[in-house]
Design a protein around this motif. Structure first.
Motif, PDB file in Angstrom:
ATOM      1  N   LYS A  12      -7.137  -0.971   2.662  1.00 42.94           N
ATOM      2  CA  LYS A  12      -8.156  -1.215   1.638  1.00 42.94           C
ATOM      3  C   LYS A  12      -7.953  -0.270   0.455  1.00 42.94           C
ATOM      4  O   LYS A  12      -7.594   0.880   0.624  1.00 42.94           O
ATOM      5  N   GLY A  13      -8.139  -0.805  -0.749  1.00 41.80           N
ATOM      6  CA  GLY A  13      -8.069   0.017  -1.944  1.00 41.80           C
ATOM      7  C   GLY A  13      -6.669   0.276  -2.474  1.00 41.80           C
ATOM      8  O   GLY A  13      -6.462   1.126  -3.333  1.00 41.80           O
ATOM      9  N   ILE A  14      -5.709  -0.454  -1.974  1.00 45.68           N
ATOM     10  CA  ILE A  14      -4.312  -0.269  -2.392  1.00 45.68           C
ATOM     11  C   ILE A  14      -4.156  -0.713  -3.856  1.00 45.68           C
ATOM     12  O   ILE A  14      -4.818  -1.641  -4.287  1.00 45.68           O
ATOM     13  N   SER A  15      -3.285  -0.034  -4.615  1.00 43.32           N
ATOM     14  CA  SER A  15      -3.120  -0.368  -6.032  1.00 43.32           C
ATOM     15  C   SER A  15      -2.053  -1.435  -6.237  1.00 43.32           C
ATOM     16  O   SER A  15      -1.126  -1.559  -5.437  1.00 43.32           O
ATOM     17  N   GLN A  16      -2.179  -2.184  -7.327  1.00 46.95           N
ATOM     18  CA  GLN A  16      -1.152  -3.177  -7.636  1.00 46.95           C
ATOM     19  C   GLN A  16       0.164  -2.470  -7.964  1.00 46.95           C
ATOM     20  O   GLN A  16       1.232  -3.013  -7.747  1.00 46.95           O
ATOM     21  N   GLN A  17       0.099  -1.208  -8.457  1.00 41.43           N
ATOM     22  CA  GLN A  17       1.328  -0.457  -8.754  1.00 41.43           C
ATOM     23  C   GLN A  17       2.131  -0.209  -7.483  1.00 41.43           C
ATOM     24  O   GLN A  17       3.355  -0.344  -7.492  1.00 41.43           O
ATOM     25  N   VAL A 113      13.666 -10.040   5.444  1.00 40.54           N
ATOM     26  CA  VAL A 113      13.326  -8.615   5.458  1.00 40.54           C
ATOM     27  C   VAL A 113      12.230  -8.388   6.489  1.00 40.54           C
ATOM     28  O   VAL A 113      11.111  -8.864   6.324  1.00 40.54           O
ATOM     29  N   PRO A 114      12.557  -7.698   7.590  1.00 37.07           N
ATOM     30  CA  PRO A 114      11.503  -7.350   8.538  1.00 37.07           C
ATOM     31  C   PRO A 114      10.558  -6.359   7.869  1.00 37.07           C
ATOM     32  O   PRO A 114      10.886  -5.784   6.838  1.00 37.07           O
ATOM     33  N   LYS A 115       9.399  -6.167   8.454  1.00 31.79           N
ATOM     34  CA  LYS A 115       8.388  -5.346   7.777  1.00 31.79           C
ATOM     35  C   LYS A 115       8.905  -3.958   7.389  1.00 31.79           C
ATOM     36  O   LYS A 115       9.593  -3.304   8.150  1.00 31.79           O
ATOM     37  N   GLN A 116       8.542  -3.585   6.160  1.00 31.23           N
ATOM     38  CA  GLN A 116       8.874  -2.273   5.590  1.00 31.23           C
ATOM     39  C   GLN A 116       7.563  -1.655   5.135  1.00 31.23           C
ATOM     40  O   GLN A 116       6.779  -2.309   4.457  1.00 31.23           O
ATOM     41  N   ILE A 117       7.338  -0.394   5.479  1.00 29.28           N
ATOM     42  CA  ILE A 117       6.075   0.259   5.125  1.00 29.28           C
ATOM     43  C   ILE A 117       6.308   1.263   3.997  1.00 29.28           C
ATOM     44  O   ILE A 117       7.248   2.044   4.045  1.00 29.28           O
ATOM     45  N   PHE A 118       5.448   1.210   2.977  1.00 29.62           N
ATOM     46  CA  PHE A 118       5.566   2.086   1.812  1.00 29.62           C
ATOM     47  C   PHE A 118       4.277   2.855   1.570  1.00 29.62           C
ATOM     48  O   PHE A 118       3.203   2.321   1.717  1.00 29.62           O
ATOM     49  N   ARG A 119       4.467   4.100   1.147  1.00 25.77           N
ATOM     50  CA  ARG A 119       3.349   4.960   0.734  1.00 25.77           C
ATOM     51  C   ARG A 119       3.788   5.704  -0.515  1.00 25.77           C
ATOM     52  O   ARG A 119       4.960   5.979  -0.687  1.00 25.77           O
ATOM     53  N   LEU A 120       2.819   6.054  -1.363  1.00 26.94           N
ATOM     54  CA  LEU A 120       3.097   6.928  -2.505  1.00 26.94           C
ATOM     55  C   LEU A 120       2.415   8.262  -2.212  1.00 26.94           C
ATOM     56  O   LEU A 120       1.228   8.269  -1.866  1.00 26.94           O
ATOM     57  N   GLY A 125      -3.300   5.405   1.272  1.00 25.74           N
ATOM     58  CA  GLY A 125      -3.035   4.055   1.755  1.00 25.74           C
ATOM     59  C   GLY A 125      -1.565   3.706   1.828  1.00 25.74           C
ATOM     60  O   GLY A 125      -0.701   4.449   1.374  1.00 25.74           O
ATOM     61  N   SER A 126      -1.299   2.566   2.423  1.00 32.25           N
ATOM     62  CA  SER A 126       0.078   2.098   2.560  1.00 32.25           C
ATOM     63  C   SER A 126       0.105   0.581   2.400  1.00 32.25           C
ATOM     64  O   SER A 126      -0.921  -0.084   2.506  1.00 32.25           O
ATOM     65  N   VAL A 127       1.303   0.074   2.138  1.00 33.16           N
ATOM     66  CA  VAL A 127       1.505  -1.366   2.020  1.00 33.16           C
ATOM     67  C   VAL A 127       2.709  -1.734   2.883  1.00 33.16           C
ATOM     68  O   VAL A 127       3.672  -0.976   2.959  1.00 33.16           O
ATOM     69  N   THR A 128       2.613  -2.858   3.562  1.00 30.92           N
ATOM     70  CA  THR A 128       3.705  -3.350   4.397  1.00 30.92           C
ATOM     71  C   THR A 128       4.207  -4.649   3.779  1.00 30.92           C
ATOM     72  O   THR A 128       3.412  -5.535   3.458  1.00 30.92           O
ATOM     73  N   ILE A 129       5.520  -4.734   3.617  1.00 28.33           N
ATOM     74  CA  ILE A 129       6.154  -5.886   2.973  1.00 28.33           C
ATOM     75  C   ILE A 129       7.134  -6.544   3.946  1.00 28.33           C
ATOM     76  O   ILE A 129       7.862  -5.849   4.650  1.00 28.33           O
ATOM     77  N   ALA A 130       7.155  -7.872   3.961  1.00 29.80           N
ATOM     78  CA  ALA A 130       8.170  -8.636   4.692  1.00 29.80           C
ATOM     79  C   ALA A 130       8.519  -9.833   3.812  1.00 29.80           C
ATOM     80  O   ALA A 130       7.678 -10.292   3.033  1.00 29.80           O
TER      81      ALA A 130
END
Length: 139
Positions: A12-17, A113-120, A125-130
């Motif tokens: 929750k609250g993740i940025s579009q950036q 692309v299997p799931k990849q987790i990103f944090r700044l 928060g974090s975002v997971t991309i596949a």
């Protein structure tokens, strides 16, 4: 034709950036073409997540959402049983990418692309991309 669906799981609250950065990084790392993105897919509980909505608006991409029950029916290589307690399914990013790609065609679907987790570091928060691709089946 755009044939790549990006599945996103996020806190929750993740940025579009952060979403933008994560997708660009994945596409660079896996040598995928950004313009081939057909849309973004996630769980229905994230349909109004501000960062996700802003990202889709900025990039003019459709946002497809799926219920936890539907996502649970998708076989994924990297299930996360911890998130099941939170959202009711063991996969958001991978399962939603696969489902979105499969809805547009009856062709074969590949999880590129299997799931990849990103944090700044500066952001919570974090975002997971596949990423999934629909492949046209040859006659």
């Amino acid at each position: 034709m755009a044939s790549l669906w990006v599945g996103i799981g996020c806190q929750k609250g993740i940025s579009q950036q952060l979403i933008n950065l994560a997708i660009k990084k994945v596409f660079q790392e896996y040598q995928l073409v950004y313009n081939e993105i057909a849309g973004i897919a996630t769980i229905d509980k994230k349909a109004s997540e501000i960062g996700l909505v802003e990202f889709c608006d900025l990039e003019k991409l459709p946002l497809k959402t799926f219920s936890a029950e539907i996502l649970n029916n998708v076989f994924v290589p990297n299930p996360n049983h911890i998130i099941t307690k939170l959202v009711g399914t063991y996969s958001v990013a991978e399962a939603s990418a696969i489902l979105a790609a499969s809805e547009i065609t009856s062709a074969e679907i590949t999880l590129l692309v299997p799931k990849q987790i990103f944090r700044l570091p500066a952001e919570g928060g974090s975002v997971t991309i596949a990423v999934a691709k629909s492949q046209k089946v040859r006659d």
